[in-house]
Scaffold this motif. Structure first.
Motif, PDB file in Angstrom:
ATOM      1  N   MET A   1      29.473   5.668  87.254  1.00 32.43           N
ATOM      2  CA  MET A   1      29.330   5.969  88.660  1.00 32.43           C
ATOM      3  C   MET A   1      28.398   7.168  88.787  1.00 32.43           C
ATOM      4  O   MET A   1      28.484   8.110  88.047  1.00 32.43           O
ATOM      5  N   VAL A   2      27.529   7.144  89.731  1.00 35.87           N
ATOM      6  CA  VAL A   2      26.532   8.188  89.891  1.00 35.87           C
ATOM      7  C   VAL A   2      26.968   9.165  90.963  1.00 35.87           C
ATOM      8  O   VAL A   2      27.476   8.776  92.001  1.00 35.87           O
ATOM      9  N   GLY A  52      13.537  -4.473  81.828  1.00 35.39           N
ATOM     10  CA  GLY A  52      13.316  -3.166  81.229  1.00 35.39           C
ATOM     11  C   GLY A  52      14.614  -2.411  81.093  1.00 35.39           C
ATOM     12  O   GLY A  52      15.689  -3.007  80.981  1.00 35.39           O
ATOM     13  N   SER A  53      14.505  -1.080  81.146  1.00 35.00           N
ATOM     14  CA  SER A  53      15.680  -0.233  80.992  1.00 35.00           C
ATOM     15  C   SER A  53      15.575   0.979  81.901  1.00 35.00           C
ATOM     16  O   SER A  53      14.483   1.360  82.328  1.00 35.00           O
ATOM     17  N   TYR A  54      16.728   1.570  82.183  1.00 40.10           N
ATOM     18  CA  TYR A  54      16.806   2.749  83.045  1.00 40.10           C
ATOM     19  C   TYR A  54      17.719   3.757  82.362  1.00 40.10           C
ATOM     20  O   TYR A  54      18.812   3.415  81.917  1.00 40.10           O
ATOM     21  N   HIS A  55      17.260   4.986  82.261  1.00 42.14           N
ATOM     22  CA  HIS A  55      18.057   6.065  81.679  1.00 42.14           C
ATOM     23  C   HIS A  55      18.199   7.134  82.752  1.00 42.14           C
ATOM     24  O   HIS A  55      17.254   7.876  83.028  1.00 42.14           O
ATOM     25  N   THR A  56      19.355   7.180  83.394  1.00 42.97           N
ATOM     26  CA  THR A  56      19.566   8.112  84.500  1.00 42.97           C
ATOM     27  C   THR A  56      19.805   9.529  83.989  1.00 42.97           C
ATOM     28  O   THR A  56      20.365   9.728  82.911  1.00 42.97           O
ATOM     29  N   ALA A  57      19.384  10.488  84.766  1.00 42.72           N
ATOM     30  CA  ALA A  57      19.641  11.894  84.465  1.00 42.72           C
ATOM     31  C   ALA A  57      20.791  12.422  85.314  1.00 42.72           C
ATOM     32  O   ALA A  57      21.183  13.570  85.185  1.00 42.72           O
ATOM     33  N   VAL A  58      21.344  11.571  86.196  1.00 45.68           N
ATOM     34  CA  VAL A  58      22.354  11.994  87.165  1.00 45.68           C
ATOM     35  C   VAL A  58      23.573  11.082  87.050  1.00 45.68           C
ATOM     36  O   VAL A  58      23.450   9.870  87.116  1.00 45.68           O
ATOM     37  N   THR A  59      24.764  11.683  86.901  1.00 44.69           N
ATOM     38  CA  THR A  59      25.988  10.888  86.826  1.00 44.69           C
ATOM     39  C   THR A  59      27.194  11.711  87.267  1.00 44.69           C
ATOM     40  O   THR A  59      27.156  12.936  87.216  1.00 44.69           O
ATOM     41  N   ALA A  60      28.241  11.022  87.690  1.00 48.12           N
ATOM     42  CA  ALA A  60      29.478  11.697  88.065  1.00 48.12           C
ATOM     43  C   ALA A  60      30.578  11.420  87.041  1.00 48.12           C
ATOM     44  O   ALA A  60      31.654  11.961  87.131  1.00 48.12           O
ATOM     45  N   ILE A  65      26.075   9.266  78.981  1.00 52.36           N
ATOM     46  CA  ILE A  65      25.039   8.471  79.647  1.00 52.36           C
ATOM     47  C   ILE A  65      24.325   7.639  78.600  1.00 52.36           C
ATOM     48  O   ILE A  65      23.939   8.140  77.546  1.00 52.36           O
ATOM     49  N   LYS A  66      24.162   6.353  78.902  1.00 51.73           N
ATOM     50  CA  LYS A  66      23.469   5.445  77.991  1.00 51.73           C
ATOM     51  C   LYS A  66      22.345   4.742  78.736  1.00 51.73           C
ATOM     52  O   LYS A  66      22.423   4.549  79.950  1.00 51.73           O
ATOM     53  N   VAL A  67      21.334   4.362  78.011  1.00 52.28           N
ATOM     54  CA  VAL A  67      20.249   3.565  78.584  1.00 52.28           C
ATOM     55  C   VAL A  67      20.858   2.251  79.053  1.00 52.28           C
ATOM     56  O   VAL A  67      21.665   1.644  78.352  1.00 52.28           O
ATOM     57  N   SER A  68      20.471   1.829  80.259  1.00 55.14           N
ATOM     58  CA  SER A  68      21.056   0.631  80.876  1.00 55.14           C
ATOM     59  C   SER A  68      19.971  -0.396  81.184  1.00 55.14           C
ATOM     60  O   SER A  68      18.851  -0.034  81.550  1.00 55.14           O
ATOM     61  N   PRO A  69      20.303  -1.679  81.055  1.00 50.48           N
ATOM     62  CA  PRO A  69      19.309  -2.725  81.309  1.00 50.48           C
ATOM     63  C   PRO A  69      19.015  -2.895  82.795  1.00 50.48           C
ATOM     64  O   PRO A  69      19.881  -2.660  83.637  1.00 50.48           O
ATOM     65  N   LEU A  70      17.782  -3.303  83.093  1.00 49.81           N
ATOM     66  CA  LEU A  70      17.416  -3.631  84.468  1.00 49.81           C
ATOM     67  C   LEU A  70      16.672  -4.947  84.501  1.00 49.81           C
ATOM     68  O   LEU A  70      16.032  -5.340  83.527  1.00 49.81           O
ATOM     69  N   GLN A  71      16.786  -5.636  85.631  1.00 45.13           N
ATOM     70  CA  GLN A  71      16.068  -6.877  85.897  1.00 45.13           C
ATOM     71  C   GLN A  71      15.560  -6.803  87.318  1.00 45.13           C
ATOM     72  O   GLN A  71      16.250  -6.296  88.194  1.00 45.13           O
ATOM     73  N   GLY A  72      14.344  -7.305  87.534  1.00 39.93           N
ATOM     74  CA  GLY A  72      13.809  -7.219  88.883  1.00 39.93           C
ATOM     75  C   GLY A  72      12.753  -8.252  89.188  1.00 39.93           C
ATOM     76  O   GLY A  72      12.428  -9.103  88.363  1.00 39.93           O
ATOM     77  N   SER A  73      12.213  -8.120  90.380  1.00 41.82           N
ATOM     78  CA  SER A  73      11.192  -9.042  90.843  1.00 41.82           C
ATOM     79  C   SER A  73      10.172  -8.295  91.698  1.00 41.82           C
ATOM     80  O   SER A  73      10.541  -7.518  92.581  1.00 41.82           O
ATOM     81  N   LEU A  74       8.908  -8.530  91.428  1.00 40.90           N
ATOM     82  CA  LEU A  74       7.795  -7.976  92.189  1.00 40.90           C
ATOM     83  C   LEU A  74       7.302  -9.058  93.134  1.00 40.90           C
ATOM     84  O   LEU A  74       7.174 -10.225  92.727  1.00 40.90           O
ATOM     85  N   PHE A  94      27.451   2.459  80.937  1.00 41.90           N
ATOM     86  CA  PHE A  94      28.463   3.473  80.659  1.00 41.90           C
ATOM     87  C   PHE A  94      29.492   3.634  81.774  1.00 41.90           C
ATOM     88  O   PHE A  94      30.322   4.543  81.738  1.00 41.90           O
ATOM     89  N   SER A  95      29.450   2.765  82.789  1.00 42.01           N
ATOM     90  CA  SER A  95      30.418   2.862  83.878  1.00 42.01           C
ATOM     91  C   SER A  95      30.665   1.486  84.496  1.00 42.01           C
ATOM     92  O   SER A  95      29.965   0.530  84.180  1.00 42.01           O
ATOM     93  N   ASP A  96      31.631   1.418  85.395  1.00 37.85           N
ATOM     94  CA  ASP A  96      31.958   0.171  86.082  1.00 37.85           C
ATOM     95  C   ASP A  96      31.216   0.071  87.401  1.00 37.85           C
ATOM     96  O   ASP A  96      31.812  -0.125  88.459  1.00 37.85           O
ATOM     97  N   SER A  97      29.904   0.245  87.356  1.00 42.79           N
ATOM     98  CA  SER A  97      29.123   0.184  88.590  1.00 42.79           C
ATOM     99  C   SER A  97      27.781  -0.486  88.335  1.00 42.79           C
ATOM    100  O   SER A  97      27.358  -0.675  87.192  1.00 42.79           O
ATOM    101  N   ILE A  98      27.143  -0.853  89.423  1.00 41.45           N
ATOM    102  CA  ILE A  98      25.840  -1.498  89.382  1.00 41.45           C
ATOM    103  C   ILE A  98      25.038  -0.974  90.570  1.00 41.45           C
ATOM    104  O   ILE A  98      25.605  -0.663  91.612  1.00 41.45           O
ATOM    105  N   THR A  99      23.733  -0.824  90.401  1.00 39.00           N
ATOM    106  CA  THR A  99      22.889  -0.318  91.480  1.00 39.00           C
ATOM    107  C   THR A  99      21.732  -1.272  91.710  1.00 39.00           C
ATOM    108  O   THR A  99      21.127  -1.768  90.758  1.00 39.00           O
TER     109      THR A  99
END
Length: 136
Positions: A1-2, A52-60, A65-74, A94-99
Protein backbone atom coordinates in the motif's frame (compact mmCIF):
# COMPACT_ATOMS: atom_id res chain seq x y z
CA UNK A 1 0.00 0.00 0.00
CA UNK A 2 1.38 3.40 -0.89
CA UNK A 3 1.37 6.29 1.57
CA UNK A 4 -1.42 8.68 0.58
CA UNK A 5 0.22 11.96 1.54
CA UNK A 6 3.49 11.34 -0.22
CA UNK A 7 1.88 9.61 -3.16
CA UNK A 8 -0.47 12.54 -3.74
CA UNK A 9 2.64 14.44 -4.72
CA UNK A 10 2.86 12.00 -7.58
CA UNK A 11 -0.72 12.67 -8.66
CA UNK A 12 0.65 14.58 -11.59
CA UNK A 13 3.62 12.27 -11.98
CA UNK A 14 6.36 13.79 -14.07
CA UNK A 15 8.66 11.14 -15.40
CA UNK A 16 11.55 12.22 -17.59
CA UNK A 17 13.86 10.30 -19.88
CA UNK A 18 16.49 11.11 -22.41
CA UNK A 19 16.89 9.63 -25.86
CA UNK A 20 13.26 8.61 -26.31
CA UNK A 21 10.95 9.93 -28.97
CA UNK A 22 7.59 11.06 -27.62
CA UNK A 23 6.57 12.20 -31.09
CA UNK A 24 6.90 8.60 -32.27
CA UNK A 25 5.21 7.23 -29.14
CA UNK A 26 8.15 5.13 -28.02
CA UNK A 27 8.03 4.77 -24.23
CA UNK A 28 10.74 2.09 -24.15
CA UNK A 29 13.46 3.00 -21.68
CA UNK A 30 13.86 4.16 -18.10
CA UNK A 31 11.81 6.96 -16.55
CA UNK A 32 12.35 8.56 -13.12
CA UNK A 33 9.89 10.79 -11.26
CA UNK A 34 10.49 13.68 -8.87
CA UNK A 35 10.30 11.38 -5.81
CA UNK A 36 12.84 8.89 -7.14
CA UNK A 37 10.49 6.14 -8.32
CA UNK A 38 11.75 4.30 -11.40
CA UNK A 39 9.73 2.88 -14.27
CA UNK A 40 11.35 0.80 -16.99
CA UNK A 41 9.47 -0.12 -20.17
CA UNK A 42 11.25 -3.11 -21.70
CA UNK A 43 9.05 -4.05 -24.65
CA UNK A 44 6.25 -2.69 -26.81
CA UNK A 45 4.55 -4.42 -29.71
CA UNK A 46 3.18 -2.84 -32.91
CA UNK A 47 -0.26 -2.42 -31.29
CA UNK A 48 1.19 -0.35 -28.43
CA UNK A 49 0.97 -3.03 -25.73
CA UNK A 50 3.96 -2.71 -23.40
CA UNK A 51 5.51 -4.40 -20.37
CA UNK A 52 8.10 -3.44 -17.82
CA UNK A 53 8.69 -2.83 -14.15
CA UNK A 54 8.11 -0.14 -11.53
CA UNK A 55 10.23 0.46 -8.43
CA UNK A 56 8.44 2.90 -6.13
CA UNK A 57 10.29 5.17 -3.74
CA UNK A 58 7.12 5.80 -1.69
CA UNK A 59 5.25 3.30 0.50
CA UNK A 60 3.19 3.07 3.68
CA UNK A 61 3.93 -0.57 4.36
CA UNK A 62 6.74 -1.88 6.54
CA UNK A 63 7.36 -4.56 3.90
CA UNK A 64 10.55 -4.36 1.88
CA UNK A 65 9.90 -2.46 -1.36
CA UNK A 66 10.35 -4.72 -4.37
CA UNK A 67 10.38 -4.07 -8.09
CA UNK A 68 6.86 -4.74 -9.38
CA UNK A 69 5.65 -5.75 -12.85
CA UNK A 70 3.64 -3.41 -15.06
CA UNK A 71 1.56 -3.88 -18.19
CA UNK A 72 0.12 -1.15 -20.34
CA UNK A 73 -1.11 0.16 -23.62
CA UNK A 74 -0.13 3.19 -25.70
CA UNK A 75 -2.83 4.75 -27.89
CA UNK A 76 -2.15 3.70 -31.47
CA UNK A 77 -4.49 4.95 -34.14
CA UNK A 78 -4.25 6.14 -37.74
CA UNK A 79 -5.00 9.69 -36.51
CA UNK A 80 -2.23 9.73 -33.85
CA UNK A 81 -0.34 13.03 -34.14
CA UNK A 82 2.31 12.56 -31.46
CA UNK A 83 2.24 13.15 -27.70
CA UNK A 84 0.19 9.96 -27.27
CA UNK A 85 -2.01 8.87 -24.37
CA UNK A 86 -1.33 5.65 -22.48
CA UNK A 87 -2.31 3.62 -19.44
CA UNK A 88 -0.67 0.94 -17.34
CA UNK A 89 -1.25 -1.22 -14.28
CA UNK A 90 1.30 -1.97 -11.56
CA UNK A 91 0.72 -5.14 -9.55
CA UNK A 92 2.70 -4.40 -6.38
CA UNK A 93 4.94 -7.36 -5.47
CA UNK A 94 5.19 -6.38 -1.80
CA UNK A 95 1.61 -5.52 -0.81
CA UNK A 96 -2.04 -6.41 -1.38
CA UNK A 97 -2.69 -3.52 -3.73
CA UNK A 98 -2.69 -2.59 -7.38
CA UNK A 99 -2.41 0.80 -9.08
CA UNK A 100 -3.65 1.96 -12.47
CA UNK A 101 -2.06 4.96 -14.15
CA UNK A 102 -3.32 6.94 -17.13
CA UNK A 103 -1.47 9.74 -18.82
CA UNK A 104 0.04 11.42 -21.83
CA UNK A 105 3.54 11.77 -23.20
CA UNK A 106 4.53 15.41 -23.83
CA UNK A 107 7.51 17.24 -25.25
CA UNK A 108 8.02 20.44 -23.25
CA UNK A 109 9.25 23.81 -24.55
CA UNK A 110 12.88 22.71 -23.97
CA UNK A 111 12.41 19.53 -26.02
CA UNK A 112 12.42 17.30 -22.91
CA UNK A 113 10.07 14.34 -22.95
CA UNK A 114 7.75 14.22 -19.94
CA UNK A 115 5.03 11.78 -18.92
CA UNK A 116 2.13 13.27 -16.99
CA UNK A 117 -0.05 10.73 -15.21
CA UNK A 118 -2.84 10.32 -12.69
CA UNK A 119 -3.43 7.16 -10.69
CA UNK A 120 -5.86 5.14 -8.62
CA UNK A 121 -4.58 2.74 -5.99
CA UNK A 122 -6.80 -0.09 -4.78
CA UNK A 123 -5.90 -1.82 -1.52
CA UNK A 124 -7.38 -5.07 -0.31
CA UNK A 125 -9.92 -4.73 2.53
CA UNK A 126 -11.47 -7.40 4.73
CA UNK A 127 -15.11 -6.85 3.74
CA UNK A 128 -17.51 -4.84 1.61
CA UNK A 129 -18.27 -2.47 4.49
CA UNK A 130 -14.68 -1.23 4.23
CA UNK A 131 -14.91 -0.71 0.47
CA UNK A 132 -15.14 3.09 0.84
CA UNK A 133 -11.56 3.30 2.16
CA UNK A 134 -9.97 0.88 -0.32
CA UNK A 135 -9.38 3.24 -3.26
CA UNK A 136 -7.23 6.35 -3.28
Amino acid sequence: MVQATSFLLVLFLALGAHGLSAKKGNLIGSWVNDLGSNMTITSMNAKGVFTGSYHTAVTATSNEIKVSPLQGSLQKSPNQKGQPTFGFTVNWSFSDSITVFTGQCFVDEDGKEVLKTMWLLRSRVENIKSDWKATR
